[in-house]
Enzyme design. Sequence first.
Site, short mmCIF file in Angstrom:
data_model
loop_
_atom_site.label_atom_id
_atom_site.label_comp_id
_atom_site.label_asym_id
_atom_site.label_seq_id
_atom_site.Cartn_x
_atom_site.Cartn_y
_atom_site.Cartn_z
CG ASN A 95 -4.08 -0.35 -13.04
OD1 ASN A 95 -3.50 -0.28 -14.12
ND2 ASN A 95 -5.37 -0.15 -12.93
CG ASP A 96 -1.44 3.71 -12.03
OD1 ASP A 96 -2.13 3.53 -13.05
OD2 ASP A 96 -1.83 4.38 -11.05
CB VAL A 97 3.69 -0.44 -10.42
CG1 VAL A 97 3.54 0.66 -9.39
CG2 VAL A 97 2.88 -1.66 -10.03
CE1 TYR A 132 -5.37 5.32 -4.85
CE2 TYR A 132 -3.34 4.03 -4.77
CZ TYR A 132 -4.54 4.39 -4.21
OH TYR A 132 -4.94 3.84 -3.03
CB ALA A 133 -1.83 7.31 -12.95
#
Length: 466
Positions: free
Chosen positions: A395-397, A435-436
């Site tokens: 996701n965030d990456v 997570y972010a």
Amino acid sequence: MTQNIAAIAYLIAGVLFILALRGLSSPETSRRGNLAGMAGMVLAVLTTLYVADVRFSDGLTWGLIGAGIAIGGIMGVVIARRIPMTAMPQLVAAFHSLVGVAAVLVAAAALYTPEAYGIGTQEQIKLSSLIEMSLGVAIGAITFSGSVVAFAKLQGLVSGAPVAFRGQHPLNALLGLVTIGFIVWFCTSQAHTAFWSLTALTIALGVLIIIPIGGADMPVVISMLNSYSGWAAAGIGFTLENTALIITGALVGSSGAILSYIMCKGMNRSFFNVILGGFGGKSEVSGAQVEQRPVKQGNAEDAAFILKNAGSVIVVPGYGMAVAQAQHALREMADMLKKKGVKISYAVHPVAGRMPGHMNVLLAEANIPYDEVFELEEINNQFAQTDVAFVIGANDVTNPAAKNDPSSPIYGMQVLDVEKAHTVLFVKRSLAPGYAGIDNELFYRDNTMMLFGDGKKMVEGIVKLL
């Protein structure tokens, strides 16, 4: 003669530890690296037993030592065989806590029986040994309590969200100064009260350092705690005058610190921010800011059609793949596509998963060829020429906001350029943030098709259709 043999054996063990780190730098040589590390540890333990001055009159016998080794060895084997790969990060955190508490206990033993360690007598311990003991116990206690908190967060025993309160950073700074004061007190007085006060204070400091760090930074936390455990071991190694412990601790401490720095740079986090427990850092954005916009939704049949007609596919795995245990199904899908002439590659972000190298280990477990797995720097420029980017559980990456939204908390973080692929297939349970705690604008791009559902079931469905 005995000491000369021990010195040579410890030197060989140290070389094996260095070769282990060298081997672990690449998935292709990681097995050899593990074997070298195991051989070095066996040699170091046997050498320590060889030179040990066992005082049977004190109740210490070879049988007791053997029983301790057997109990620890059996526990290690059982845990290693039973633990799932998704739980590996918290297992590593738990093991770090054991290194920390071991450093504290060895320092305590040296304080109460300095004669056995050759560092002096009661209340007449050498100043250099007192400094080594105090640094070892302080770092060890921080490692112990910090690792316990990290384990609890990763295991879901407590919330993974940052825990912050007013005056938190000044309090940590004050406790840091008090810690230095306690070290001076202990080194000048050799008082047992000072020793245990230092221990209690640094245990509390370890908790306070880790609780404000959220899930997005947990990979860096694990790496940093690894570094702490190494320095704790090195400090106690000086007290014990054990060359192997000094070498091993220094290797673990320095390599963990370097890895943490590399990861912080990749995540656009401040290295000192993480070391000091989020000192001066910004809290993560709440998931309440997630937008609810229409997305292009597909199913396994749509994905199978797109994949089998592609010329090239880059797979981007994330922690969601680990949770779903989809790596074996993913390899089966890739093998079928390769038989149809599709070129398959895997793009692994440095902080994909919950610990360094987590995705590499999962892919290796599924026997995915090493030469198909690439790091971010090696593959990022290939997305623009790729037909399909198959994102599973990441996701965030992959969030473009890291490149084009200066207000985003992940702005400046290195991300995979998956949006440049002709088509993006995004396997995810829902539109929930990572997570972010922020929305991923990639979900809403015209070239993105969302495949909602369990990662393993979705891939297995694609395999059946292929």
